[in-house]
Design an enzyme around this catalytic site. Structure first.
Site, PDB file in Angstrom:
ATOM      1  N   ASP A 213       0.831  -1.203   0.000  1.00 17.43           N
ATOM      2  CA  ASP A 213       0.000   0.000   0.000  1.00 17.43           C
ATOM      3  C   ASP A 213       0.873   1.263   0.000  1.00 17.43           C
ATOM      4  O   ASP A 213       1.856   1.341   0.750  1.00 17.43           O
ATOM      5  CB  ASP A 213      -0.866  -0.029   1.279  1.00 17.43           C
ATOM      6  CG  ASP A 213      -1.940   1.024   1.299  1.00 17.43           C
ATOM      7  OD1 ASP A 213      -2.815   0.998   0.431  1.00 17.43           O
ATOM      8  OD2 ASP A 213      -1.915   1.881   2.202  1.00 17.43           O
ATOM      9  N   GLU A 278       1.472  -0.695  -4.985  1.00 19.85           N
ATOM     10  CA  GLU A 278       0.547   0.364  -5.348  1.00 19.85           C
ATOM     11  C   GLU A 278       1.388   1.624  -5.322  1.00 19.85           C
ATOM     12  O   GLU A 278       1.625   2.211  -4.271  1.00 19.85           O
ATOM     13  CB  GLU A 278      -0.608   0.480  -4.344  1.00 19.85           C
ATOM     14  CG  GLU A 278      -1.615   1.530  -4.778  1.00 19.85           C
ATOM     15  CD  GLU A 278      -2.158   2.390  -3.656  1.00 19.85           C
ATOM     16  OE1 GLU A 278      -3.186   3.026  -3.871  1.00 19.85           O
ATOM     17  OE2 GLU A 278      -1.568   2.450  -2.563  1.00 19.85           O
TER      18      GLU A 278
HETATM   19  C1  GLC Z   1      -4.305   3.034  -0.639  1.00 21.69           C
HETATM   20  C2  GLC Z   1      -5.535   2.151  -0.491  1.00 21.69           C
HETATM   21  C3  GLC Z   1      -6.664   2.996  -0.011  1.00 21.69           C
HETATM   22  C4  GLC Z   1      -6.297   3.593   1.334  1.00 21.69           C
HETATM   23  C5  GLC Z   1      -4.970   4.332   1.274  1.00 21.69           C
HETATM   24  C6  GLC Z   1      -4.439   4.622   2.634  1.00 21.69           C
HETATM   25  O1  GLC Z   1      -4.458   4.013  -1.600  1.00 21.69           O
HETATM   26  O2  GLC Z   1      -5.812   1.520  -1.717  1.00 21.69           O
HETATM   27  O3  GLC Z   1      -7.867   2.272   0.088  1.00 21.69           O
HETATM   28  O4  GLC Z   1      -7.301   4.484   1.732  1.00 21.69           O
HETATM   29  O5  GLC Z   1      -3.989   3.578   0.613  1.00 21.69           O
HETATM   30  O6  GLC Z   1      -3.939   3.455   3.235  1.00 21.69           O
END
Ligand code: GLC
Length: 545
Positions: A213, A278
């Site tokens: 994340d 991500e």
């Molecule tokens: C990422 C996740 C999202 C979350 C954010 C903070 O973007 O996909 O759902 O709110 O991180 O952890």
């Protein structure tokens, strides 16, 4: 808590992730085994045969760790335990053992940028006060202004408002997301060793990979310099602004040191343990730096998801992504929907048109080389739920920006005539968000064995993707074919076998006779033999041997 490690990994093919179809399970909305209206690990376990039959290779589970659930579990209070709402570690062990027995791999979400404010480190930091070693694990700073009454810099939270919150003793702490998600200080040795240990904890339990994340956010520029402009002015979420320029809290070069330390840990386990970032970066080239034999295996490419419904737009993002993947020697990731984005049925126009286009785009995605990530419910053609009552919305971004991601997080309809359509055990009427009445007709039960249903389309496409030599991981890449304006046509080849994918984004039906025999189509073809036509907003795969 069980202490034993269970679940042996699947060891047959270490490169499984290169062409895998990964199904994202948003845990609290997938399947509820105990009738509390919230999805859980035993619910997933019960539905594993459905996922095996759907034809996916792996599941990515969103966070199920101990959490106050301020941000749907992306606020982790204990990285080594399961929140009681979702079950126990023993439930996790049973679930992963069953998944592996069915040939399904398990990827878990790792949230390293921030903890929950309920994490023991943060409560200790608050108690210990300014200048303490406990505060050094987070990013505490003195404010500006005569009395420190202004935030230390101009950074804005991705969920809206300042990225700083002041505590009772006058110091401020950084939170790129909600105030309940304080950012960790990744220059601190203890933070690094802690997460290396967390990786091992889940690897020992048999997980096949991690989705990392906010993988671009852990290192902040030295001195925490101002951004100099407002990052919220366009009304867009800030992560989407990243393409417009480097921000001092994202994609800093030192973040790569973290992944270079993680990779040997992953590689020290058998069975091809992987990680997907991500990550958002200014350019595809900078994003590519996260990938490689000494860093992570994949990074999500969100450009495909952001492409508009036009042949030019898709062609451009596909060509760019494939070129990048050649440079880094890692497969492209394709994604159309996830738990943060409006579902693609709705993005493409909603209603019949949106569904037709979504089905066509899915068939396009599944014909491309690389790894495809599906989001739960897209195989049912679920639209975004746009009319959730405000008081039921739970996304923390909603309160701060008026934007909410709840509409793509509504529980999955499985079967039956009464809401929430089999989401819970027989007779349970609870679901943490209400399921629309129109979803009765979209449930798994309502679509199973129904020719032409979206579910059967996905099943057919995934079966062909697995069996067809021209779609195999070692098949040739994409060869674009000449086509009419507004039509995309490309082929993939293995030996003498050719599979062609045609997508009709033009305003008229298009003849597809020259491409071979249809093996699957997102909409009924018209005509026959030498006058076979692909309708508008549709895709087909055709084969020549
Ligand atoms: C990422 C996740 C999202 C979350 C954010 C903070 O973007 O996909 O759902 O709110 O991180 O952890």
């Amino acid at each position: 808590m069980t202490a034993s490690t269970t679940a042996p990994p699947i060891t047959t093919d270490d490169d499984w992730w290169r062409s895998a179809v990964v199904y994202q399970v948003y845990v609290r909305s997938f399947a509820d085994s105990d009738g509390d209206g919230i999805g859980d690990l035993q619910g997933i376990r019960q539905r594993l045969p459905y996922l095996r039959d759907l034809g996916v290779d792996a599941l990515w589970l969103t966070p199920f760790y101990t959490s106050p659930m301020i941000d749907g579990g992306y606020d982790v209070a204990d990285y080594r335990d399961v929140d009681p709402m979702f079950g126990t570690l023993a439930d996790f062990d049973e679930m992963i053992t069953d998944a592996h027995a069915l040939g399904l791999r398990i990827i878990v979400d790792l949230v390293p940028n921030h903890t929950s404010s309920a994490h023991r480190w943060f409560t200790a930091a608050l108690a210990a006060g300014p200048g303490s070693p406990e505060r050094a694990r987070y990013l505490f700073a003195e404010g500006r202004g005569a009395h420190g009454e202004l935030p230390p810099n101009d950074w804005e939270s991705i969920f809206g408002g300042p990225a700083w919150t002041r505590v009772a003793d006058g110091e401020w702490y950084l939170h790129l997301f909600d105030p309940a998600q304080p950012d960790l200080n990744w220059r601190h040795r203890e933070v690094r060793t802690e997460f290396e240990d967390v990786l091992r904890f889940w690897l020992d339990r048999g997980v096949d990979g991690f989705r990392v994340d906010v993988a671009h956010g852990m290192i902040k520029a030295e001195g925490l310099p101002d951004v100099g402009f407002s990052t919220m002015t366009t009304g867009q979420r800030q992560v989407e602004l990243l393409g417009k320029g480097r921000l001092p809290y994202f994609d800093q070069d030192e973040v790569h040191e973290i992944y270079r330390a993680w990779r040997p840990i992953l590689d020290s386990y058998p069975g091809g343990r992987m990680a997907v970032a991500e990550a958002w970066a200014e350019t595809p080239q900078r994003l590519a730096r996260y990938i490689g034999p000494d860093e992570l295996h994949q990074a999500f490419s969100f450009d495909f998801l952001d492409a508009t419904w036009s042949a030019d737009s898709f062609r451009k993002v596909i060509d760019t992504a494939l070129a990048e993947s050649t440079v880094v020697g890692a497969p492209t990731t394709w994604v159309l929907s996830n738990h943060d984005k409006q579902r693609h049925v709705t993005r493409y126009g909603d209603g019949d048109q949106g569904l037709r286009r979504a089905r066509a785009a899915s068939l396009l995605m599944l014909a491309l080389p690389g790894c495809a990530y599906l989001y739960q419910g897209e195989e049912l053609g679920l639209p975004e739920v746009l009319d959730l009552p405000d008081e039921l919305r739970q996304d923390p971004a909603f309160l701060r920006t008026g934007e909410s991601r709840d509409g793509c997080r509504v529980p999955i309809p499985w079967s039956g005539e009464l809401a929430p359509y089999g989401f819970g055990p027989a007779g349970s009427e609870l679901s943490w968000l209400p399921t629309p009445a129109t979803w009765q007709a979209l449930s798994v039960g309502a679509q199973t064995d129904v020719p032409g249903s979206t579910l059967e389309l996905y099943r057919a496409a995934l079966r062909i993707r697995h069996e067809h030599p021209a779609l195999a991981v070692d098949a040739d890449g994409v060869t674009w074919l000449e086509s009419e304006p507004g039509v995309l046509a490309f082929s993939r080849t293995a030996g003498t076998t050719v599979l062609t994918c045609v997508v009709n984004l033009s305003g008229a039906p298009v003849a597809i006779d020259g491409y071979g025999e249809p093996v699957v189509a997102s909409a009924a073809l018209t005509g026959s033999g030498s006058t076979r036509l692909l309708p508008i907003d549709a895709s087909a795969w055709l084969e020549r041997r």
